[in-house]
Motif scaffolding. Structure first.
Motif, mmCIF file in Angstrom:
data_model
loop_
_atom_site.group_PDB
_atom_site.id
_atom_site.type_symbol
_atom_site.label_atom_id
_atom_site.label_comp_id
_atom_site.label_asym_id
_atom_site.label_seq_id
_atom_site.Cartn_x
_atom_site.Cartn_y
_atom_site.Cartn_z
ATOM 1 N N TRP A 1 -0.722 -0.780 -8.283
ATOM 2 C CA TRP A 1 -0.828 -2.234 -8.210
ATOM 3 C C TRP A 1 0.497 -2.819 -7.744
ATOM 4 N N LEU A 2 0.429 -3.749 -6.776
ATOM 5 C CA LEU A 2 1.633 -4.388 -6.259
ATOM 6 C C LEU A 2 1.837 -5.761 -6.875
ATOM 7 N N ASP A 3 0.938 -6.679 -6.578
ATOM 8 C CA ASP A 3 0.969 -7.997 -7.213
ATOM 9 C C ASP A 3 -0.356 -8.702 -6.934
ATOM 10 N N SER A 4 -0.663 -9.701 -7.725
ATOM 11 C CA SER A 4 -1.890 -10.472 -7.589
ATOM 12 C C SER A 4 -3.087 -9.539 -7.461
ATOM 13 N N ASP A 5 -3.797 -9.608 -6.344
ATOM 14 C CA ASP A 5 -4.967 -8.760 -6.131
ATOM 15 C C ASP A 5 -4.716 -7.668 -5.099
ATOM 16 N N VAL A 6 -3.465 -7.389 -4.789
ATOM 17 C CA VAL A 6 -3.132 -6.404 -3.766
ATOM 18 C C VAL A 6 -2.749 -5.077 -4.418
ATOM 19 N N ILE A 7 -3.383 -4.004 -3.960
ATOM 20 C CA ILE A 7 -3.044 -2.680 -4.456
ATOM 21 C C ILE A 7 -2.748 -1.752 -3.284
ATOM 22 N N PHE A 8 -1.960 -0.733 -3.556
ATOM 23 C CA PHE A 8 -1.621 0.290 -2.565
ATOM 24 C C PHE A 8 -2.417 1.538 -2.919
ATOM 25 N N VAL A 9 -3.214 2.028 -1.964
ATOM 26 C CA VAL A 9 -4.122 3.138 -2.226
ATOM 27 C C VAL A 9 -3.734 4.341 -1.376
ATOM 28 N N SER A 10 -3.519 5.461 -2.037
ATOM 29 C CA SER A 10 -3.218 6.717 -1.353
ATOM 30 C C SER A 10 -4.512 7.489 -1.148
ATOM 31 N N THR A 11 -4.775 7.898 0.111
ATOM 32 C CA THR A 11 -6.054 8.537 0.413
ATOM 33 C C THR A 11 -5.878 9.770 1.293
ATOM 34 N N SER A 12 -6.942 10.563 1.362
ATOM 35 C CA SER A 12 -7.058 11.631 2.353
ATOM 36 C C SER A 12 -8.137 11.202 3.329
ATOM 37 N N GLY A 13 -7.828 11.178 4.595
ATOM 38 C CA GLY A 13 -8.801 10.730 5.591
ATOM 39 C C GLY A 13 -8.124 10.450 6.903
ATOM 40 N N VAL A 14 -8.646 9.482 7.629
ATOM 41 C CA VAL A 14 -8.080 9.142 8.934
ATOM 42 C C VAL A 14 -6.650 8.638 8.778
ATOM 43 N N TYR A 15 -6.446 7.771 7.792
ATOM 44 C CA TYR A 15 -5.121 7.252 7.506
ATOM 45 C C TYR A 15 -4.682 7.774 6.142
ATOM 46 N N GLY A 16 -3.378 7.826 5.930
ATOM 47 C CA GLY A 16 -2.865 8.331 4.662
ATOM 48 C C GLY A 16 -2.963 7.340 3.533
ATOM 49 N N SER A 17 -2.780 6.049 3.818
ATOM 50 C CA SER A 17 -2.750 5.052 2.753
ATOM 51 C C SER A 17 -3.268 3.712 3.269
ATOM 52 N N PHE A 18 -3.602 2.825 2.306
ATOM 53 C CA PHE A 18 -4.115 1.500 2.652
ATOM 54 C C PHE A 18 -3.551 0.463 1.692
ATOM 55 N N PHE A 19 -3.481 -0.767 2.191
ATOM 56 C CA PHE A 19 -3.307 -1.925 1.323
ATOM 57 C C PHE A 19 -4.689 -2.553 1.160
ATOM 58 N N LEU A 20 -5.076 -2.844 -0.071
ATOM 59 C CA LEU A 20 -6.354 -3.496 -0.317
ATOM 60 C C LEU A 20 -6.103 -4.832 -0.997
#
Length: 433
Positions: free
Chosen positions: A292-311
């Motif tokens: 969790w970063l702040d408010s409703d924004v989270i940093f997600v680590s994934t396996s797939g096309v991209y390594g990570s996302f901001f949601l």
């Protein structure tokens, strides 16, 4: 008397033998050897070393988890899981300051606790331990899902506000010989940071489709004080791989089966929203970590096309998803963070990256990728083979050798295909372990 042969004569004879061989069997054998070397790498069998420098090789070879120290005796260093069951503390200079091999074979997750301790999950044995980070580590606390001394499942299930049917189904499962939680992810809930009287441990059970919180206030008898999932029809999870409680009392759960994220109101265990956005090209292998970063924004680590996302949960549609693109990071296997930095593990390159928590720029990294070594080796192999063919061509300019020259250059494609197959296999092994 045996006449000695000079090196120059030996070379001439070798070239003559190579160029005048009518059957071509020697060339085919050598070509086969070259292909085998290209497949197995480094003039030997097996996968290549993950490291290209001696210091990195001494530090770690297969990082899968990372935690960042923000205080205590190891402040400024990182704790990593190296391989299946080895823990190491690494300095910014890549020195191993502390090392410990756990008594169980596969670690599910690691999480820093209070007073220079670490919590470790036993993925295959459904156990949790608290380990001191002293020179001679000691197990300070242990919880075993299969021991009545750690948990009375009947008592816990009876306390749930579920239907009798759901309770009976859950009781039958925990009493079955096949009962297996599969603890994939844990989070230490620090009492001082969350304004509580006692700390706790949030536990994500991938195999059992269950998430629960274990109180650490009374270590002699830890109790489940919060849970979500399993038999309750309104709390279905689909192979959860990670769980994260944010400071605003929102719980985020990543599901591998459906490639979705659940957003829960922690206090009422109420599912506020099921987040199941389509990731780029629909290619998301697994959600590995959430921060969790702040408010409703989270940093997600994934396996797939991209390594990570901001949601961003406050935004609907595709605009809520922002890939974190960095050409240096192949696979984001785990995410760890402190007050100032985010740590990402890239097991494909055997590398750990330190990102600034504000700018998300890479400020430091540990380890050195083995990809450049593979590229160098393969290109030397291909270049050497074809230069040798060119030499033969210039020595004997016959139609047959011109044909062999074309064949040798065609081998470039074959060796490159073998290389790509090997690298792809390596990525698949890392992503699905």
């Amino acid at each position: 008397m045996v006449k000695k042969t000079s090196k120059r004569q030996m070379v001439k004879r070798a070239v003559k033998f190579w160029s005048e061989s009518e059957s071509g069997s020697i060339r085919r054998i050598l070509l086969l050897l070259l292909i085998l070397v290209g497949m197995f790498g480094n003039l030997g069998f097996g996968f290549p070393s993950f490291s290209t420098n001696s210091s990195s090789a001494k530090s770690f070879t297969q990082p899968t988890r990372v935690e960042l120290f923000s205080s205590g005796m190891y402040q400024g260093n990182v704790l990593i899981q190296d391989g299946d069951n080895c823990l190491k503390i690494i300095s910014p200079k890549e020195e191993v300051l502390w090392e410990y091999r756990t008594p169980f074979s596969v670690i599910g997750d690691i999480e820093l606790g209070d007073n220079n301790t670490v919590y470790v999950s036993d993925y295959e044995g459904d156990r949790l331990i608290q380990l001191s980070l002293e020179e001679s580590p000691q197990i300070l606390w242990e919880w075993d899902a299969h021991s009545i001394a750690s948990i009375n499942w009947s008592f816990f299930i009876e306390s749930l506000r579920w239907s009798n049917n759901s309770k009976q189904n859950l009781l039958t499962e925990v009493q079955s010989p096949a009962f297996y939680l599969g603890i994939r992810n844990i989070q230490f809930i620090n009492a001082s940071k969350f304004g509580r009287s006692g700390s706790s441990l949030l536990v994500c059970c991938e195999n059992f489709n269950f998430v629960f919180e274990l109180s650490l206030e009374n270590e002699s008898h830890s109790q489940i004080i919060w849970s979500y999932g399993k038999a309750n029809i309104f709390q279905n999870l689909d192979l959860p791989t990670c769980v994260h409680l944010a400071s605003n009392n929102i719980v985020y759960i990543g599901n591998r089966g459906s490639s979705s994220l659940f957003k829960l109101n922690y206090q009422y265990t109420y599912k506020m929203a099921e987040y199941s956005i389509n990731f780029p090209h629909g290619q998301l292998d697994r959600i590995n970590g959430i921060h969790w970063l702040d408010s409703d924004v989270i940093f997600v680590s994934t396996s797939g096309v991209y390594g990570s996302f901001f949601l961003n949960f406050s935004t609907s549609g595709e605009s809520a998803l922002l890939p974190y693109e960095n050409p240096e990071i192949s696979v984001s296997r785990d995410v760890g963070a402190n007050e100032t930095h985010i740590g990402l593990v890239d097991p494909v390159n055997s590398r750990i990256y330190m990102l600034n928590k504000t700018t998300f720029q890479i400020e430091a990294s540990f380890g050195e990728p083995w990809i450049p070594k593979l590229f160098t080796f393969n290109w030397i192999l291909i270049l050497g083979y074809n230069l040798g063919s060119l030499g033969v061509f210039w020595i004997k300019k016959s139609k047959k050798d011109i044909g062999n020259l074309y064949i040798s250059f065609a081998n470039i494609s074959l060796l490159l295909v073998v290389y790509v197959m090997r690298f792809t296999l390596m990525e698949v092994l890392v992503r699905f372990t």
